[in-house]
Design a protein around this motif. Structure first.
Motif, PDB file in Angstrom:
ATOM      1  N   HIS A 145      49.329  94.666 -46.449  1.00 15.92           N
ATOM      2  CA  HIS A 145      50.333  94.701 -47.519  1.00 15.92           C
ATOM      3  C   HIS A 145      49.769  94.283 -48.873  1.00 15.92           C
ATOM      4  CE1 HIS A 145      52.942  95.123 -44.089  1.00 15.92           C
ATOM      5  NE2 HIS A 145      53.979  95.323 -44.872  1.00 15.92           N
TER       6      HIS A 145
ATOM      7  N   SER B 148      54.210 102.868 -54.834  1.00 13.40           N
ATOM      8  CA  SER B 148      55.122 102.234 -53.882  1.00 13.40           C
ATOM      9  C   SER B 148      55.392 103.140 -52.688  1.00 13.40           C
ATOM     10  CB  SER B 148      56.442 101.890 -54.574  1.00 13.40           C
ATOM     11  OG  SER B 148      56.245 100.992 -55.641  1.00 13.40           O
TER      12      SER B 148
ATOM     13  N   GLU C 144      61.275  96.653 -46.251  1.00  8.99           N
ATOM     14  CA  GLU C 144      60.352  96.837 -47.369  1.00  8.99           C
ATOM     15  C   GLU C 144      60.973  97.689 -48.473  1.00  8.99           C
ATOM     16  OE1 GLU C 144      56.122  96.519 -44.938  1.00  8.99           O
ATOM     17  OE2 GLU C 144      56.988  98.490 -45.325  1.00  8.99           O
TER      18      GLU C 144
ATOM     19  N   SER D 213      52.341 101.481 -44.650  1.00 11.62           N
ATOM     20  CA  SER D 213      52.943 100.413 -43.863  1.00 11.62           C
ATOM     21  C   SER D 213      53.661 100.962 -42.635  1.00 11.62           C
ATOM     22  CB  SER D 213      53.917  99.614 -44.732  1.00 11.62           C
ATOM     23  OG  SER D 213      54.522  98.580 -43.989  1.00 11.62           O
TER      24      SER D 213
ATOM     25  N   PHE E 260      54.502  92.399 -49.726  1.00  5.81           N
ATOM     26  CA  PHE E 260      54.492  93.838 -49.992  1.00  5.81           C
ATOM     27  C   PHE E 260      55.320  94.179 -51.224  1.00  5.81           C
ATOM     28  CE2 PHE E 260      56.534  97.965 -49.627  1.00  5.81           C
ATOM     29  CZ  PHE E 260      55.468  98.809 -49.358  1.00  5.81           C
TER      30      PHE E 260
ATOM     31  N   ALA F 254      52.373 103.162 -50.486  1.00  7.52           N
ATOM     32  CA  ALA F 254      52.272 101.894 -49.767  1.00  7.52           C
ATOM     33  C   ALA F 254      53.267 101.836 -48.611  1.00  7.52           C
ATOM     34  CB  ALA F 254      52.508 100.732 -50.735  1.00  7.52           C
TER      35      ALA F 254
ATOM     36  N   SER G  91      61.839  96.241 -52.124  1.00 11.03           N
ATOM     37  CA  SER G  91      61.102  96.864 -53.230  1.00 11.03           C
ATOM     38  C   SER G  91      62.046  97.462 -54.267  1.00 11.03           C
ATOM     39  CB  SER G  91      60.163  97.951 -52.684  1.00 11.03           C
ATOM     40  OG  SER G  91      59.219  97.408 -51.786  1.00 11.03           O
TER      41      SER G  91
END
Length: 291
Positions: free
Chosen positions: A278, A172, A155, A179, A37, A175, A159
């Motif tokens: 992911h 991002s 995550e 998730s 991810f 995402a 990230s």
């Protein structure tokens, strides 16, 4: 001197093995999906940042397992007797002391990156206290919420480190939202294979509270979420069919195959599907799934 060095080396190797055993079963469920991810959503490709993110993630996972496994030793005797506490490599008291030491270490490690990473680590610690010390893990809904929050911090922290900044871009954030939604709605997939141990420990997971309903839910939810995510990330026709078919197959298996061994296989397939979730943002970053 050589005897002292040999003894020291054996002790160090034993401690390394103990740390490995704490986290062994979570590489496929946490390390691999989170690093996939973070790598996909990050606009930056930096090997040093990737190593830093992996290190940060592993130590936070170690913190969680040192805490969680100190409370689940009686359950792990049935489900995972090789873990450090039930196997006698470390006592419950020492495992809990290790957990608090790792909390301080993780906050210090986070300070090497940015304030936002420190805040993420702090939020993670609060969620861990709620999950283990306040026993929210025994409630089917709150357990899922704590797990989703914890996974989201994995995550987010990874990230942020990979991105090298104090904020994330729009892709991002989208995402992360997807998730979080998937984790909240499907994280009980991990509980089907652990029904006996969870029942012994007094946990009320969804497969225990609603044994038939939870399987019907998996049968319907995974294909539906797969289709919704394929549409959301604008996958190409072949990619969409492949991803939806995978979700449908995993959901069907959860409904049809109900013994412990099959449920362990079902969860492995669920993890593969989850890793696919992911990977979907790659279609926005690189148009990699437009076919």
């Amino acid at each position: 001197m050589s005897s002292f060095l040999a003894t020291t080396l054996r002790s160090v190797l034993r401690h390394f093995k103990t740390a490995w055993l704490f986290t062994r079963s979570d590489f496929k469920t946490v390390i691999f999906p989170v690093m996939i991810f973070a790598t996909v959503v990050s606009p930056r490709r930096n090997p040093l940042a990737l190593s830093g993110a992996l290190c940060w993630l592993w130590f936070h996972l170690f913190q969680f397992n040192a805490s969680n496994q100190s409370y689940s030793a009686h359950e792990d005797v049935l489900n995972k007797p090789w873990r450090p506490v039930p196997s006698g490599r470390i006592s419950v008291k020492d495992s809990r002391a290790l957990r608090w030491g790792l909390m301080v270490f993780c906050l210090g490690l986070s300070s090497l990156f940015s304030l936002h990473v420190v805040i993420t680590s702090g939020v993670y610690t609060v969620l861990l206290i709620m999950h283990d010390d306040l026993h929210l893990s025994h409630h089917p809904i709150f357990k899922n919420l704590c797990n989703a929050g914890g996974f989201l911090t994995y995550e987010l922290g990874s990230s942020l480190i990979l991105s090298g900044g104090s904020s994330l871009d729009r892709t991002s954030i989208k995402a992360l939202s997807c998730s979080a939604f998937v984790i909240i709605m499907t994280i009980h997939a991990q509980d089907f294979a652990d029904i006996n141990g969870d029942r012994r420990s007094g946990r009320r997971t969804l497969p225990i509270v609603a044994p038939e309903g939870s399987r019907i839910y998996m049968l319907c939810a995974l294909p539906l979420f797969s289709f919704a995510l394929a549409s959301f990330w604008s996958l190409g026709p072949f990619s969409s069919v492949l991803f939806v078919s995978m979700g449908s197959w995993v959901g069907l298996r959860y409904f049809l195959f109900r013994d412990k061994i099959r449920d362990e296989s079902n969860f492995c397939l669920y993890i593969i599907w989850f890793m696919g979730v992911h990977l979907l943002p790659a279609n926005v970053r690189f148009r990699a799934l437009a076919w």
